[in-house]
Design an enzyme around this catalytic site. Structure first.
Site, PDB file in Angstrom:
ATOM      1  CB  CYS A 172       5.663  20.901 -32.490  1.00  0.00           C
ATOM      2  SG  CYS A 172       7.324  20.844 -33.204  1.00  0.00           S
ATOM      3  CB  ILE A 224      14.369  19.542 -29.726  1.00  0.00           C
ATOM      4  CG1 ILE A 224      15.581  20.064 -29.155  1.00  0.00           C
ATOM      5  CG2 ILE A 224      14.362  19.359 -31.179  1.00  0.00           C
ATOM      6  CD1 ILE A 224      16.931  19.187 -29.164  1.00  0.00           C
ATOM      7  CB  CYS A 225       9.107  20.280 -31.690  1.00  0.00           C
ATOM      8  SG  CYS A 225       8.081  19.822 -32.941  1.00  0.00           S
ATOM      9  CG  LEU A 226      13.330  15.362 -34.064  1.00  0.00           C
ATOM     10  CD1 LEU A 226      13.240  16.451 -35.367  1.00  0.00           C
ATOM     11  CD2 LEU A 226      14.589  15.278 -33.613  1.00  0.00           C
TER      12      LEU A 226
END
Lengths: 266, 146
Positions: free
Chosen positions: A94, A182-184
């Site tokens: 992230c 989205i943090c991925l």
């Protein structure tokens, strides 16, 4: 848009998504843009998101499935020195922006005196500096001075994935921000061409089962999660229920205008 | 790296295009003479934006800061955003009553192309401020609003 221009790989992936959808996931391309997908993910069972239906949008960039080369810049300058000693930035997916490698050479030397990896945003800042006197001023952390007045040039090149996917449904989750981003890690520096739409969506589904507050995108939510997980989970439910009360399909819930004329944008 | 120049047949959809613009705006543009950001961080459709132009040198606008509103409707970027100055300004392309930048009088909006961005609009407006027909126009007192 005619699908004739569409890479075979995208066509095959699309066909498979439609004919053998993964459990709890549906994805279908938009009629006028075969690279733009409408996605629904069901909240995984035994997670706080169970019972929720989450709408997402997804876009396959031109380079898909490769990561896009983002640029290569070589500049000469009088080296006045500073060097990365240690990244004090937060680690993890992230926190990490797309990364770039910077090689810095002394004039006429073959081996770089500096070989560092910095976030792309910072590299762009460097590129923006048109002055031949390079100050590194805009690099925020972890540099220390080297002897001044040495002639050098630097070379930048970087690649990142442009694979874009975000939630349209409001969701209370430490790794998802207010705009549904989205943090991925696989969406960023851990991208691999072997990944597919299906694997990315499965990873997002897994992220709903296992929120990761240690690598947050939404600091406040992560803090909430760490200090009182039970209450945070409660909030997930509240957000979910508020959406349903508004008399909307939950997938459009969370907009604060009580559901009047909610536009669905392409 | 140009935002929106997706190349031949690849069309970046509205929302992802605006996300790109948002991220670029957050990072800060060039020397800071124009900037922009989203008004409502909760609006998942990213419709309402505030831009800022710092008046160019060698014009009556020097030293002034002009905030303006940009509204990106659902058909952006196929159609241009509506653009409206917040503070009073005397400029040929700006409606003196409302502050709206009139597309008919501002070529970039009239001949809008999909790969133009909000940054382009702001930069072009700033250029327009120092154009011969605008550079010396008498301006309303600073700090007056539409």
């Amino acid at each position: 848009m005619a699908s004739s221009n569409l890479p075979r790989r995208i066509i095959k992936e699309t066909q498979r998504l439609l004919s053998e959808p993964a459990p709890g996931i549906s994805a279908s391309p938009s009629e006028d843009n075969m690279r733009y997908f409408n996605v629904m993910i069901l909240g995984p069972s035994q997670s706080p998101y169970e019972g929720g239906v989450f709408k997402l949008e997804l876009f396959l960039p031109e380079e898909y499935p490769m990561a896009a080369p983002k640029g290569r810049v070589v500049k000469f300058f009088r080296f006045i020195g500073f060097m990365l000693t240690q990244s004090e930035g937060r680690s993890g997916a992230c926190a990490s922006k797309p990364m770039a490698q910077i090689l810095l050479y002394r004039h006429n030397r073959e081996l770089p005196i500096l070989d560092l990896t910095v976030p792309v945003y910072d590299v762009e800042d460097i590129i923006c500096l048109s002055s031949p006197y390079f100050t590194w001023r805009d690099i925020p952390f972890g540099y220390r001075s080297l002897p001044a007045d040495q002639c050098a040039f630097a070379e930048w090149q970087f690649r990142t994935s442009d694979f874009r996917v975000r939630f349209l449904t409001k969701i209370y989750h430490p790794n998802i921000d207010k705009l549904g981003r989205i943090c991925l890690d696989i969406l960023k520096d851990k991208w691999s061409p072997a990944l597919q739409i299906r694997t990315v969506l499965l990873s997002i589904q897994a992220l709903l089962s296992a929120p990761n507050p240690d690598d947050p995108l939404s600091e406040n939510i992560a803090k909430h999660w760490k200090t009182d997980e039970a209450e945070a989970v409660e909030t997930v439910t509240t957000v979910k229920v508020r959406g349903q009360k508004n008399g909307l399909d939950y997938m459009l819930a969370g907009l604060d205008n009580n559901g009047d004329n909610i536009p669905i944008f392409k | 790296m140009t935002i929106g120049s997706g190349g031949s047949s690849v069309v970046v959809p509205r929302n992802f295009r605006l996300l790109e613009e948002l991220e670029r705006g957050e990072k800060g543009i060039g020397d800071g003479s124009v900037s922009y950001g989203m008004d409502d961080g909760d609006d998942i459709y990213m419709r309402s934006w505030t831009g800022t132009i710092i008046g160019p040198h060698n014009s009556v606008h020097e030293g002034r800061i002009y905030p303006l509103k940009l509204f990106c409707d659902k058909d952006y970027p196929e159609k241009p955003p509506t653009v409206r100055f917040h503070t009073r300004i005397n400029m040929t392309c700006v409606n003196p009553e409302t502050g709206v930048v009139e597309p008919k009088k501002f070529a970039m909006l009239a001949n809008w192309q999909r790969d133009y961005t909000m940054e382009d609009i702001l930069t072009q407006l700033r250029k327009e401020m120092s154009a011969p027909h605008n550079r010396k126009l008498v301006q309303p007192p600073e700090g007056s609003y539409f």
